[in-house]
Enzyme design. Structure first.
Site, short mmCIF file in Angstrom:
data_model
loop_
_atom_site.label_atom_id
_atom_site.label_comp_id
_atom_site.label_asym_id
_atom_site.label_seq_id
_atom_site.Cartn_x
_atom_site.Cartn_y
_atom_site.Cartn_z
N HIS A 162 -23.61 -46.57 -27.90
CA HIS A 162 -22.02 -46.19 -27.66
C HIS A 162 -21.40 -47.66 -27.41
O HIS A 162 -22.00 -48.54 -26.57
CB HIS A 162 -22.40 -45.21 -25.66
CG HIS A 162 -22.36 -44.02 -25.64
ND1 HIS A 162 -22.91 -43.34 -24.71
CD2 HIS A 162 -22.22 -43.02 -26.42
CE1 HIS A 162 -23.53 -42.32 -25.06
NE2 HIS A 162 -22.92 -41.62 -25.90
N GLU A 165 -20.92 -49.46 -24.15
CA GLU A 165 -21.78 -50.19 -24.08
C GLU A 165 -22.39 -51.56 -24.15
O GLU A 165 -23.90 -51.20 -24.43
CB GLU A 165 -22.81 -49.54 -23.27
CG GLU A 165 -21.87 -47.68 -22.51
CD GLU A 165 -23.29 -46.35 -22.37
OE1 GLU A 165 -23.97 -46.47 -22.76
OE2 GLU A 165 -22.52 -45.64 -22.09
N ASP A 255 -24.38 -36.98 -29.15
CA ASP A 255 -24.73 -36.00 -28.37
C ASP A 255 -24.53 -35.41 -29.94
O ASP A 255 -23.98 -34.70 -30.20
CB ASP A 255 -22.76 -35.97 -28.23
CG ASP A 255 -22.81 -35.67 -26.59
OD1 ASP A 255 -23.92 -36.15 -25.94
OD2 ASP A 255 -21.63 -35.84 -26.07
N TYR A 347 -27.12 -32.94 -22.45
CA TYR A 347 -28.20 -32.44 -23.79
C TYR A 347 -28.01 -33.21 -25.67
O TYR A 347 -27.03 -33.60 -25.20
CB TYR A 347 -28.08 -31.16 -24.21
CG TYR A 347 -28.30 -29.77 -23.25
CD1 TYR A 347 -29.96 -30.08 -22.69
CD2 TYR A 347 -27.61 -28.76 -22.52
CE1 TYR A 347 -29.78 -29.37 -21.22
CE2 TYR A 347 -27.44 -27.70 -21.74
CZ TYR A 347 -29.00 -27.58 -21.12
OH TYR A 347 -28.82 -27.51 -19.88
N GLU A 366 -30.43 -46.58 -18.15
CA GLU A 366 -29.12 -46.57 -17.88
C GLU A 366 -29.48 -48.36 -16.98
O GLU A 366 -29.30 -48.25 -16.11
CB GLU A 366 -28.96 -46.01 -17.08
CG GLU A 366 -28.97 -44.56 -17.59
CD GLU A 366 -27.46 -44.31 -19.11
OE1 GLU A 366 -26.95 -45.14 -18.86
OE2 GLU A 366 -27.07 -43.64 -19.12
#
Length: 396
Positions: A162, A165, A255, A347, A366
């Site tokens: 991401h 991030e 995703d 998912y 995380e």
């Protein structure tokens, strides 16, 4: 550091002279047949650089070696074209320096160019580390993979799936740098000797899965970029991309994997944007395809994907994870203080797909707490928490 073969030079001799494990000397010279070294042949010694020195009046190689606490033979090896009996004042020679400092400076806006600059610098000093290209991003940026170690256990870490991030990339790169430093200096990390890990495990690292997105968040969209108007439109007309998670196509790369992808799509946006749009089908984006192909090729024993934020570790998917996963996550939790969470109502992520298709341990870690992108003021704290996880992923 480059050295040049002299009579009596061998890998073992270099290992003893420079106090570097023999295996690291061998792996730094994979293209060399150690049984047939030729006088003058270039070899590489990891963990060292050379600095230039100008000969002063009264200098000799022996005096220079003594002043620098070096064996004089090391000066001969890096200055093969220098006649030690005919030094000239003002002549430049090279002096070996053992690298005891970090090359990576993670406490900065760490964009793709910062990453590549550090990677080439690390490869130059630590040639036993290999770098491969897993594929290219939408904008044609190479997505590098680093390989450290020779062991049968194949462990994979990645970061910056991401875009906002991106702090996960310099955190992971700092660990890579510290691991390399500990190997060549034969120092421990948190009391653990790392050379056995090098022998037992092959660590694969993809430090920046989403280079285009990271650059968009950190640097913004270039004025003359043909895609600028499109990403601004997807970003609700804003040129502030700090909330952007997706790749440059507006697809959320985490995703994109065929692990209940349809169910994830049903509840997420149906058009490109800053986050959560999983594309029109699984594995359509070049970055996701590259990671999937790499994972199939390497056949990892376990994978850890580093994200932000929450100080949690997700370790299950549809009860398909093996019993080993719980043992591992409990150790990760112990060394980091992070909370292990088995299931999440989400998912199509990378670790979901890995658990589903391989039935092996996969984790989403995380890092940190707060609002993405996390500030660099948290860097040291996040790194100290993550360091135990990085190490445990290798020794467990």
């Amino acid at each position: 550091m480059d050295v040049y073969v002299m009579p009596g030079t061998s890998f073992w001799y270099l290992s003893q002279l420079f106090s570097i494990p023999l295996r690291l000397i061998m792996d730094s010279n994979r293209d060399v047949d150690s049984q047939y070294l030729a006088i003058g042949q270039r070899l590489r010694v990891p963990g060292y650089v050379t600095v230039n020195y100008q000969i002063q009046n009264g200098d000799s190689l022996w005096l220079i070696a003594q002043r620098n606490n070096l064996p004089v033979e090391s000066l001969f090896l890096v200055n093969s074209n220098v006649n030690p009996n005919a030094l000239q004042v003002g002549q430049t020679i090279r002096i070996p320096r053992r690298v005891t400092w970090r090359i990576v400076n993670g406490k900065q806006n760490y964009d793709y160019q910062s990453l590549m600059n550090d990677l080439w610098s690390l490869i130059a000093v630590y040639p036993f580390m290999r770098m491969t290209n897993t594929g290219d991003s939408v904008l044609g940026n190479n997505i590098p993979e680093l390989l450290v170690g020779n062991g049968a256990k194949r462990v994979h870490y990645n970061a910056s799936f991401h875009a906002n991030e991106w702090i996960t990339t310099p955190i992971l790169m700092t660990f890579v740098n510290d691991y390399l430093l500990s190997l060549t200096n034969q120092n421990s990390i948190r009391g653990l000797s790392t050379f056995p890990y090098y022998l037992q495990a092959m660590l694969s690292v993809v430090p920046m899965v989403n280079p285009d997105g990271v650059d968009l968040v950190i640097n913004g969209a270039p004025e003359n970029a043909p895609w600028r108007d499109q990403v601004v439109q997807w970003n609700n007309g804003s040129t502030d991309f700090s909330n952007w998670k997706a790749n440059i196509n507006g697809v959320d790369l985490n995703d994109q994997f065929p692990a209940k992808w349809e169910e994830e799509r049903d509840r997420n946006p149906k058009t490109p944007g800053p986050r959560d749009y999983g594309g029109e089908a699984p594995l359509t984006e070049p970055e996701a395809i590259a990671i999937a192909q790499l994972t199939r090729r390497r056949d990892y024993a376990r994978v850890l994907a580093f994200h932000t934020q929450g100080q949690v570790i997700y370790w299950g998917f549809q009860n398909m994870e093996p019993p080993e996963s719980e043992i591992l996550v409990n150790e990760f939790s112990r060394v980091s203080g992070y909370e292990p969470v088995q299931t999440l109502d989400s998912y199509a992520g990378y670790k979901d797909w890995f658990i589903q298709d391989w039935r092996r341990p996969g984790f989403t870690v995380e890092l940190g707490l707060g609002e993405n992108p996390l500030p660099l003021s948290q860097f040291d704290e996040i790194y100290e928490d993550a360091l135990g996880i990085f190490l445990a992923g290798l020794y467990m």
